[in-house]
Design an enzyme around this catalytic site. Sequence first.
Site, PDB file in Angstrom:
ATOM      1  CG  ASP A 286      -8.607   0.719   3.487  1.00  0.00           C
ATOM      2  OD1 ASP A 286      -9.547  -0.204   3.085  1.00  0.00           O
ATOM      3  OD2 ASP A 286      -7.464   0.438   3.236  1.00  0.00           O
TER       4      ASP A 286
ATOM      5  CE  LYS B  26      -4.395  -1.868   1.939  1.00  0.00           C
ATOM      6  NZ  LYS B  26      -5.321  -1.610   3.194  1.00  0.00           N
TER       7      LYS B  26
HETATM    8  P1  NAP Z   1      -2.221  -2.615  12.459  1.00  0.00           P
HETATM    9  O1  NAP Z   1      -1.550  -1.684  11.445  1.00  0.00           O
HETATM   10  O2  NAP Z   1      -1.484  -3.872  12.841  1.00  0.00           O
HETATM   11  O3  NAP Z   1      -2.453  -1.586  13.687  1.00  0.00           O
HETATM   12  C1  NAP Z   1      -3.033  -2.147  15.095  1.00  0.00           C
HETATM   13  C2  NAP Z   1      -3.196  -1.034  15.954  1.00  0.00           C
HETATM   14  O4  NAP Z   1      -3.802  -1.871  17.227  1.00  0.00           O
HETATM   15  C3  NAP Z   1      -2.239  -0.347  16.291  1.00  0.00           C
HETATM   16  O5  NAP Z   1      -2.561   0.959  16.660  1.00  0.00           O
HETATM   17  C4  NAP Z   1      -1.799  -0.984  17.839  1.00  0.00           C
HETATM   18  O6  NAP Z   1      -1.081  -0.143  18.716  1.00  0.00           O
HETATM   19  C5  NAP Z   1      -3.151  -1.475  18.383  1.00  0.00           C
HETATM   20  N1  NAP Z   1      -2.968  -2.501  19.276  1.00  0.00           N
HETATM   21  C6  NAP Z   1      -2.691  -3.523  18.862  1.00  0.00           C
HETATM   22  N2  NAP Z   1      -2.743  -4.536  20.284  1.00  0.00           N
HETATM   23  C7  NAP Z   1      -2.971  -3.721  21.398  1.00  0.00           C
HETATM   24  C8  NAP Z   1      -3.032  -3.666  22.699  1.00  0.00           C
HETATM   25  N3  NAP Z   1      -2.820  -4.911  23.205  1.00  0.00           N
HETATM   26  N4  NAP Z   1      -3.252  -2.528  23.210  1.00  0.00           N
HETATM   27  C9  NAP Z   1      -3.478  -1.348  22.732  1.00  0.00           C
HETATM   28  N5  NAP Z   1      -3.584  -1.182  21.230  1.00  0.00           N
HETATM   29  C10 NAP Z   1      -3.140  -2.479  20.611  1.00  0.00           C
HETATM   30  O7  NAP Z   1      -3.760  -2.963  11.979  1.00  0.00           O
HETATM   31  P2  NAP Z   1      -4.583  -2.305  11.085  1.00  0.00           P
HETATM   32  O8  NAP Z   1      -4.523  -2.910   9.764  1.00  0.00           O
HETATM   33  O9  NAP Z   1      -4.525  -0.797  11.171  1.00  0.00           O
HETATM   34  O10 NAP Z   1      -6.166  -2.873  11.410  1.00  0.00           O
HETATM   35  C11 NAP Z   1      -6.771  -2.612  12.747  1.00  0.00           C
HETATM   36  C12 NAP Z   1      -8.026  -3.096  12.939  1.00  0.00           C
HETATM   37  O11 NAP Z   1      -8.917  -2.816  12.043  1.00  0.00           O
HETATM   38  C13 NAP Z   1      -8.195  -4.672  12.771  1.00  0.00           C
HETATM   39  O12 NAP Z   1      -8.900  -5.260  13.755  1.00  0.00           O
HETATM   40  C14 NAP Z   1      -8.734  -4.957  11.453  1.00  0.00           C
HETATM   41  O13 NAP Z   1      -9.326  -5.960  11.454  1.00  0.00           O
HETATM   42  C15 NAP Z   1      -9.465  -3.641  11.196  1.00  0.00           C
HETATM   43  N6  NAP Z   1      -9.603  -3.429   9.780  1.00  0.00           N
HETATM   44  C16 NAP Z   1     -10.759  -3.268   9.416  1.00  0.00           C
HETATM   45  C17 NAP Z   1     -10.961  -2.830   7.990  1.00  0.00           C
HETATM   46  C18 NAP Z   1     -12.580  -2.859   7.528  1.00  0.00           C
HETATM   47  O14 NAP Z   1     -12.622  -2.579   6.133  1.00  0.00           O
HETATM   48  N7  NAP Z   1     -13.634  -3.008   8.089  1.00  0.00           N
HETATM   49  C19 NAP Z   1     -10.012  -2.489   7.263  1.00  0.00           C
HETATM   50  C20 NAP Z   1      -8.682  -2.477   7.716  1.00  0.00           C
HETATM   51  C21 NAP Z   1      -8.588  -2.977   8.948  1.00  0.00           C
HETATM   52  P3  NAP Z   1       0.693   0.122  18.713  1.00  0.00           P
HETATM   53  O15 NAP Z   1       0.751   0.980  17.525  1.00  0.00           O
HETATM   54  O16 NAP Z   1       1.008   0.773  19.925  1.00  0.00           O
HETATM   55  O17 NAP Z   1       1.086  -1.272  18.248  1.00  0.00           O
END
Ligand code: NAP
Length: 279
Positions: free
Chosen positions: A100, A64
């Site tokens: 997104d 991306k």
């Molecule tokens: P990502 O880049 O891996 O980011 C994960 C986020 O979660 C970071 O901000 C991380 O904080 C935080 N996190 C993880 N474990 C944590 C904990 N134990 N305590 C506090 N914060 C925590 O993931 P992403 O791609 O952004 O996806 C995030 C969510 O959005 C996922 O659940 C995914 O399924 C969902 N999503 C949905 C769509 C949709 O179309 N509906 C699209 C994309 C993603 P740190 O930075 O501190 O590690």
Amino acid sequence: MRLQIIGDPVLHSKSPVIQGAMLRALGLDVPYTPHVVRRGELPQYLAWARENGVAGFNATMPHKEELVPLMDWLDPVAEKCGAVNTICIKDGKYYGYNTDGGGFLRALGDMGVSPAGKRVLLLGAGGAAKAVAAALSEAGAMVTVANRTVEKAAAICQMDPEHLTPAGFEIDTLCKLSENAHILINCTSLGMAGTESRFADLSFVDALSPTAVVCDAIYAPPETALLRRARETGRPAMNGMGMLLHQAILALEHFTGEPLDAEKAKAAALAALKAEGAV
Ligand code: NAP
């Protein structure tokens, strides 16, 4: 015309199910297939796609961000957040979009909520949060980005310091920020199916005003503990399915160059996902 999704890994992606169902429902006889492209192979893929009649493609990990400098044109949200997930190839040129964030805004619109002028508490600073923050700030919302790693929140806020403010993730901070928020959005992976991590304390939901809208980017499970707490306390709640489906519809609109029947597309994709046992 042919369409693809590229990534590595990509074969697990639900996009072919979603896009395939939408294309069929809209009467478009266009193949949409996954294609493994490894890190470092983008220039070769772009040239191959142009030569082989690929009208457009979606991109997932790890491409991306790396696609951005390879585009001839970027939409404002893609430019702002430095990530594209939808690429159209027209007249030999590459047009990059990020659907997104726009998909999230459309899902919010389905709930009758407009982000302009609203105060938003956005939890998380990963890829999803960045796209949502870019779209919300473009739409005129004032967004606080709260993240466990506060440096990542601060980096996201550099996109648009006038509309975006970083914050930490301590429960006292979240409760204080909730008091003033019109919209709360979870873009962390806390509560996602297949992970152990959960919110330890949901009292920040109770601190919201009774009319505040609560959104979760997560769609599996369909109701996270966060959304359950919102529902049980009488607040409007929305899971991530609307965002997932609308980002696909927006991508398809870019590929075809025309607005599509979103309700028909959503219903078809949802039915296909259910048939696959994906939701
Ligand atoms: P990502 O880049 O891996 O980011 C994960 C986020 O979660 C970071 O901000 C991380 O904080 C935080 N996190 C993880 N474990 C944590 C904990 N134990 N305590 C506090 N914060 C925590 O993931 P992403 O791609 O952004 O996806 C995030 C969510 O959005 C996922 O659940 C995914 O399924 C969902 N999503 C949905 C769509 C949709 O179309 N509906 C699209 C994309 C993603 P740190 O930075 O501190 O590690």
